[in-house]
Design an enzyme around this catalytic site. Structure first.
Site, PDB file in Angstrom:
ATOM      1  N   ILE A  97       0.799  -1.061  -0.268  1.00  0.00           N
ATOM      2  CA  ILE A  97      -0.214   0.002  -0.019  1.00  0.00           C
ATOM      3  C   ILE A  97       0.998   1.648   0.100  1.00  0.00           C
ATOM      4  O   ILE A  97       1.913   1.388   0.641  1.00  0.00           O
ATOM      5  CB  ILE A  97      -1.008   0.148   1.383  1.00  0.00           C
ATOM      6  CG1 ILE A  97      -2.144  -1.216   1.191  1.00  0.00           C
ATOM      7  CG2 ILE A  97      -1.802   1.500   1.085  1.00  0.00           C
ATOM      8  CD1 ILE A  97      -2.733  -1.164   0.402  1.00  0.00           C
ATOM      9  N   HIS A 114      -6.767  -4.408 -11.222  1.00  0.00           N
ATOM     10  CA  HIS A 114      -7.114  -4.871 -10.279  1.00  0.00           C
ATOM     11  C   HIS A 114      -8.289  -5.730 -11.470  1.00  0.00           C
ATOM     12  O   HIS A 114      -9.018  -5.321 -12.030  1.00  0.00           O
ATOM     13  CB  HIS A 114      -8.313  -4.074  -9.442  1.00  0.00           C
ATOM     14  CG  HIS A 114      -9.082  -4.600  -8.779  1.00  0.00           C
ATOM     15  ND1 HIS A 114      -8.276  -4.918  -7.276  1.00  0.00           N
ATOM     16  CD2 HIS A 114     -10.384  -5.125  -8.180  1.00  0.00           C
ATOM     17  CE1 HIS A 114      -8.494  -5.625  -6.050  1.00  0.00           C
ATOM     18  NE2 HIS A 114      -9.998  -5.762  -7.082  1.00  0.00           N
ATOM     19  N   GLU A 179      -7.276  -8.850 -18.734  1.00  0.00           N
ATOM     20  CA  GLU A 179      -5.614  -7.724 -18.439  1.00  0.00           C
ATOM     21  C   GLU A 179      -4.777  -7.219 -19.415  1.00  0.00           C
ATOM     22  O   GLU A 179      -4.701  -6.200 -19.429  1.00  0.00           O
ATOM     23  CB  GLU A 179      -5.749  -7.944 -17.066  1.00  0.00           C
ATOM     24  CG  GLU A 179      -6.162  -7.655 -16.365  1.00  0.00           C
ATOM     25  CD  GLU A 179      -5.168  -8.672 -14.270  1.00  0.00           C
ATOM     26  OE1 GLU A 179      -4.485  -8.282 -14.030  1.00  0.00           O
ATOM     27  OE2 GLU A 179      -6.052  -9.361 -13.683  1.00  0.00           O
TER      28      GLU A 179
HETATM   29  C1  GAR Z   1      -2.706  -9.473 -11.596  1.00  0.00           C
HETATM   30  O1  GAR Z   1      -4.429 -10.292 -11.693  1.00  0.00           O
HETATM   31  C2  GAR Z   1      -3.797  -8.091 -11.155  1.00  0.00           C
HETATM   32  O2  GAR Z   1      -5.149  -7.663 -11.604  1.00  0.00           O
HETATM   33  C3  GAR Z   1      -3.567  -8.176  -9.370  1.00  0.00           C
HETATM   34  O3  GAR Z   1      -2.446  -8.997  -9.323  1.00  0.00           O
HETATM   35  C4  GAR Z   1      -1.592  -9.772 -10.428  1.00  0.00           C
HETATM   36  C5  GAR Z   1      -0.688  -9.769 -10.996  1.00  0.00           C
HETATM   37  O4  GAR Z   1       0.329 -10.029 -12.264  1.00  0.00           O
HETATM   38  N1  GAR Z   1      -3.169  -6.808  -8.496  1.00  0.00           N
HETATM   39  C6  GAR Z   1      -4.559  -7.487  -7.674  1.00  0.00           C
HETATM   40  O5  GAR Z   1      -5.109  -8.047  -7.236  1.00  0.00           O
HETATM   41  C7  GAR Z   1      -4.009  -5.783  -7.265  1.00  0.00           C
HETATM   42  N2  GAR Z   1      -4.833  -5.758  -6.133  1.00  0.00           N
HETATM   43  P1  GAR Z   1       1.265 -10.314 -13.032  1.00  0.00           P
HETATM   44  O6  GAR Z   1       1.731  -9.763 -11.675  1.00  0.00           O
HETATM   45  O7  GAR Z   1       1.263 -11.732 -13.997  1.00  0.00           O
HETATM   46  O8  GAR Z   1       0.949  -8.533 -13.643  1.00  0.00           O
END
Ligand code: GAR
Length: 194
Positions: A97, A114, A179
Site C-alpha cells: 500500500i 485490479h 488485463e
Molecule cells: C493481476 O491479476 C493483477 O490484476 C492483480 O495481480 C495480478 C498480477 O499478475 N493485482 C491485484 O490484485 C492488485 N490488487 P502479474 O504479476 O502476472 O501481472
C-alpha cells in the site's frame, strides 16, 4: 536524406511484486511503433519477484526496495522517479500500500489494474469471492490510485461472463488475458492528457 522526427515517449515506471505478466505485456506494447510511452524503471518490493527477469531481458532499470521502513522506501522511490523523469506509475500486481503522502505527491499519475469489476470486490482473492457469490460476470478494471483501496476513478473496465463449471483458477486465467488487452489501452488513453 530525410531526418526522422522522433516523437518523445513518456517515461513510465511499473511497480510489481510477483509474476509480472502485466509488466511484460506493457513492455511489449511499448515497443510497438505507435506507442506513446517507454518503460524506464521497474520497482519491486521483492528481490525474488519472477517479473524481474523481464527487466534483464528488455534492459530496463530495476530497483528492489526493502519495505521494512515505508518512509525510507518511498524516499528512495521518489528520488529514482525524479532521476528517471517518470511521468506515470503503473501498479501491476504490486502488493504494497502506498502512503497517503506518496499518493498526494503523484496525484493523477498513478494507475492500477485490479482483477474485478470495481467497485465490486476490492482487495484480495477477488476470483474466489466471485465464484462463491455465484456472480454472472467478472472482469478487470484500470483505475487511478487514490488514498482509499481500489477506489480511484475508473479509466477502463472489461467484463467477462462466468461460465458453467468455472473455478476461481479458470476465471483468473481468462481475466488475466483481458488485463493484458486492457492495461495498454488505458495507459495510452490517459497519456494523451498528461
Ligand atoms: C493481476 O491479476 C493483477 O490484476 C492483480 O495481480 C495480478 C498480477 O499478475 N493485482 C491485484 O490484485 C492488485 N490488487 P502479474 O504479476 O502476472 O501481472
Amino acid at each position: 536524406m530525410q531526418k526522422s522526427i522522433g516523437i518523445k515517449k513518456a517515461n513510465v515506471a511499473v511497480f510489481i511484486s510477483g509474476t509480472g505478466s502485466n509488466f511484460k505485456n506493457l513492455i511489449q506494447h511499448s515497443l510497438k511503433k505507435n506507442s506513446k510511452y517507454k518503460i524506464s524503471l521497474v520497482i519491486s518490493n521483492k528481490s525474488k519477484a519472477k517479473g524481474l527477469i523481464y527487466a534483464k531481458k528488455y534492459k530496463i532499470h530495476k530497483k528492489v526496495i526493502n519495505y521494512k521502513n515505508i518512509r525510507n522506501a518511498e524516499k528512495i522511490i521518489i528520488d529514482l522517479l525524479k532521476r528517471k523523469k517518470i511521468k506515470l506509475i503503473c501498479l501491476a500486481g504490486f502488493m504494497k500500500i502506498l502512503s497517503a503522502n506518496f499518493i498526494k505527491k503523484f496525484k493523477g499519475k498513478i494507475i492500477n489494474i485490479h482483477p474485478s469489476l470495481l467497485p465490486k470486490y476490492k482487495g484480495l482473492n477477488t476470483h474466489q469471492k466471485v465464484i462463491k457469490n455465484r456472480e454472472k460476470f467478472s472482469g478487470c478494471t484500470v483505475h487511478f490510485v487514490n488514498s482509499k483501496l481500489d477506489s480511484g476513478k475508473i479509466i477502463l473496465q472489461k467484463k467477462i461472463k462466468i461460465l458453467k463449471g468455472d473455478t476461481s483458477e479458470k476465471v483468473a486465467k481468462r481475466v488475466l488475458k483481458e488485463e493484458h488487452l486492457l492495461y495498454p489501452k488505458a495507459l495510452e488513453k490517459i497519456l494523451i492528457n498528461l
